[in-house]
Design an enzyme around this catalytic site. Structure first.
Site, mmCIF file in Angstrom:
data_model
loop_
_atom_site.group_PDB
_atom_site.id
_atom_site.type_symbol
_atom_site.label_atom_id
_atom_site.label_comp_id
_atom_site.label_asym_id
_atom_site.label_seq_id
_atom_site.Cartn_x
_atom_site.Cartn_y
_atom_site.Cartn_z
ATOM 1 N N LYS A 153 0.779 -1.302 -0.115
ATOM 2 C CA LYS A 153 0.149 0.060 0.049
ATOM 3 C C LYS A 153 0.827 1.317 0.109
ATOM 4 O O LYS A 153 0.567 2.256 -0.899
ATOM 5 C CB LYS A 153 -1.038 -0.010 1.423
ATOM 6 C CG LYS A 153 -1.848 -1.262 1.298
ATOM 7 C CD LYS A 153 -2.996 -0.773 2.370
ATOM 8 C CE LYS A 153 -2.334 -0.875 3.828
ATOM 9 N NZ LYS A 153 -1.704 -2.132 4.348
ATOM 10 N N ARG A 203 -9.561 1.115 9.339
ATOM 11 C CA ARG A 203 -8.833 -0.305 9.683
ATOM 12 C C ARG A 203 -9.877 -1.006 10.445
ATOM 13 O O ARG A 203 -9.663 -2.023 10.702
ATOM 14 C CB ARG A 203 -7.762 -0.231 10.230
ATOM 15 C CG ARG A 203 -6.566 -0.837 9.708
ATOM 16 C CD ARG A 203 -5.229 -0.227 10.520
ATOM 17 N NE ARG A 203 -3.973 -1.114 10.292
ATOM 18 C CZ ARG A 203 -2.916 -0.590 9.481
ATOM 19 N NH1 ARG A 203 -2.991 0.679 9.036
ATOM 20 N NH2 ARG A 203 -1.789 -1.249 9.524
ATOM 21 N N ARG A 242 0.293 -8.528 13.542
ATOM 22 C CA ARG A 242 -0.319 -7.717 12.669
ATOM 23 C C ARG A 242 -1.265 -8.243 11.783
ATOM 24 O O ARG A 242 -2.359 -7.969 11.382
ATOM 25 C CB ARG A 242 0.530 -6.889 11.890
ATOM 26 C CG ARG A 242 1.119 -5.818 12.956
ATOM 27 C CD ARG A 242 2.568 -5.355 12.453
ATOM 28 N NE ARG A 242 2.528 -4.750 11.015
ATOM 29 C CZ ARG A 242 3.398 -4.422 10.186
ATOM 30 N NH1 ARG A 242 4.625 -4.843 10.397
ATOM 31 N NH2 ARG A 242 3.156 -3.537 9.111
ATOM 32 N N ARG A 271 11.498 -1.611 10.212
ATOM 33 C CA ARG A 271 10.784 -1.316 11.277
ATOM 34 C C ARG A 271 10.677 -2.365 12.392
ATOM 35 O O ARG A 271 10.749 -3.316 12.193
ATOM 36 C CB ARG A 271 9.282 -0.941 10.816
ATOM 37 C CG ARG A 271 9.236 0.185 9.999
ATOM 38 C CD ARG A 271 7.896 0.138 9.074
ATOM 39 N NE ARG A 271 6.584 -0.315 9.606
ATOM 40 C CZ ARG A 271 5.569 -0.102 9.074
ATOM 41 N NH1 ARG A 271 5.336 0.317 7.801
ATOM 42 N NH2 ARG A 271 4.511 -0.620 9.798
ATOM 43 N N ARG A 277 11.837 -5.964 4.337
ATOM 44 C CA ARG A 277 11.561 -4.437 3.822
ATOM 45 C C ARG A 277 12.636 -3.801 4.481
ATOM 46 O O ARG A 277 12.906 -4.181 6.132
ATOM 47 C CB ARG A 277 10.171 -4.214 4.427
ATOM 48 C CG ARG A 277 9.704 -2.783 4.407
ATOM 49 C CD ARG A 277 8.514 -2.554 4.056
ATOM 50 N NE ARG A 277 7.724 -2.760 5.397
ATOM 51 C CZ ARG A 277 6.289 -2.470 5.736
ATOM 52 N NH1 ARG A 277 5.749 -1.950 4.753
ATOM 53 N NH2 ARG A 277 5.783 -2.447 6.669
HETATM 54 P P1 AMP Z 1 0.911 0.528 8.953
HETATM 55 O O1 AMP Z 1 2.245 1.542 8.528
HETATM 56 O O2 AMP Z 1 -0.116 1.309 8.040
HETATM 57 O O3 AMP Z 1 1.250 -0.694 8.867
HETATM 58 O O4 AMP Z 1 0.726 0.898 10.384
HETATM 59 C C1 AMP Z 1 1.877 0.716 11.568
HETATM 60 C C2 AMP Z 1 1.059 0.551 12.907
HETATM 61 O O5 AMP Z 1 0.545 1.706 13.000
HETATM 62 C C3 AMP Z 1 -0.187 -0.345 13.053
HETATM 63 O O6 AMP Z 1 0.472 -1.702 13.156
HETATM 64 C C4 AMP Z 1 -0.845 0.244 14.047
HETATM 65 O O7 AMP Z 1 -0.219 -0.051 15.199
HETATM 66 C C5 AMP Z 1 -0.965 1.500 13.893
HETATM 67 N N1 AMP Z 1 -2.090 2.297 12.889
HETATM 68 C C6 AMP Z 1 -2.018 2.674 11.904
HETATM 69 N N2 AMP Z 1 -2.919 2.986 11.200
HETATM 70 C C7 AMP Z 1 -3.839 2.387 12.222
HETATM 71 C C8 AMP Z 1 -5.466 2.564 12.120
HETATM 72 N N3 AMP Z 1 -6.130 2.998 11.179
HETATM 73 N N4 AMP Z 1 -5.935 2.175 13.327
HETATM 74 C C9 AMP Z 1 -5.170 1.751 14.353
HETATM 75 N N5 AMP Z 1 -3.903 1.780 14.326
HETATM 76 C C10 AMP Z 1 -3.489 1.878 13.574
#
Ligand code: AMP
Length: 222
Positions: free
Chosen positions: A13, A87, A166, A155, A126
């Site tokens: 994404k 989400r 996740r 990360r 990654r």
């Molecule tokens: P991402 O970079 O989108 O994979 O997000 C990394 C982390 O940020 C996720 O595993 C969550 O801990 C938090 N996070 C990101 N977006 C959301 C969301 N919409 N709702 C809750 N937690 C989020």
């Protein structure tokens, strides 16, 4: 144009969003990026979010809601692509309510999918350039020699334990949203297997043919 990218962690994404925002001149609203910046700054939001992110859990909804709504407001509630938000069903309800309140709506949700094995491989290999935010994959999209190796970081939530968590959270809390968007007639499924350019081509062809506001886009980038 108001779009959202949807799909499990590691599906591409963030990579695709960067290409789309450049081409379509959209604002990239990634709640994950916003949260990581807050953590880096050690702001009150960052302090509250840190342990959830590290554990691969969702950050409490109201925190992300505010981040996403502020970002949408900043760009005049148009010309944006959401990445990683909403989400949960609750977050999707908030988004619809928020947009409705501004006489706006989400035009398309682009759902990218790949198998779990591909996800685990993509996430564990990654690497991010800590200075530019550029995303690489050690095998398929390796960083050029010009990038100092010290700048490449993994990360914390791309480690095996957090990846597993996740994916579990995605299956239980996020995946059910596909039906939600499908019922609203805005869901488009995209095969995420293949080179970055190939997946990008699939996304663009859906946007060109399905997103009505595409014809009214601002000057496009080549
Ligand atoms: P991402 O970079 O989108 O994979 O997000 C990394 C982390 O940020 C996720 O595993 C969550 O801990 C938090 N996070 C990101 N977006 C959301 C969301 N919409 N709702 C809750 N937690 C989020």
């Amino acid at each position: 144009m108001r779009l959202a990218l949807f799909g499990p962690p590691g599906v591409g994404k963030g990579t695709q969003a960067k290409l789309l925002v450049h081409r379509l001149k959209l604002k990239h609203i990634s709640t994950g990026d916003l949260i990581r910046s807050a953590i880096k700054l050690n702001s009150s939001v960052g302090k509250e979010a840190r342990s959830y992110v590290r554990a691969g859990e969702l950050v409490p909804g109201p925190i992300v809601r505010k981040l996403a709504e502020d970002a949408m407001t900043e760009c005049g509630i148009d010309y944006f692509i959401l990445d990683g938000y909403p989400r949960t069903i609750e977050q999707a309800d908030w988004t619809m309510e928020f947009l409705d309140g501004h006489n706006a709506s989400l035009e398309a949700v682009l759902s990218i999918s790949v198998s779990d094995e591909v996800i685990v491989s993509r996430l564990s290999k990654r690497r991010i350039n800590r200075e530019t935010g550029e995303i690489y994959h050690l095998d398929f999209n390796p960083p050029p020699d010009s990038v100092p190796r010290d700048n490449l970081v993994q990360r914390k939530d791309d480690r095996p334990e957090a990846i597993r968590q996740r994916l579990k959270v995605y299956r239980n809390q996020t995946f059910p949203l596909e039906d939600y968007f499908e019922r609203q007639g805005i869901l488009h499924r995209i095969d995420g297997v293949g080179d970055i350019e190939v997946v990008y081509g699939r996304l663009m062809s859906v946007i060109v043919s399905e997103v009505k506001s595409f014809g009214k886009s601002r000057q496009l980038q080549d």
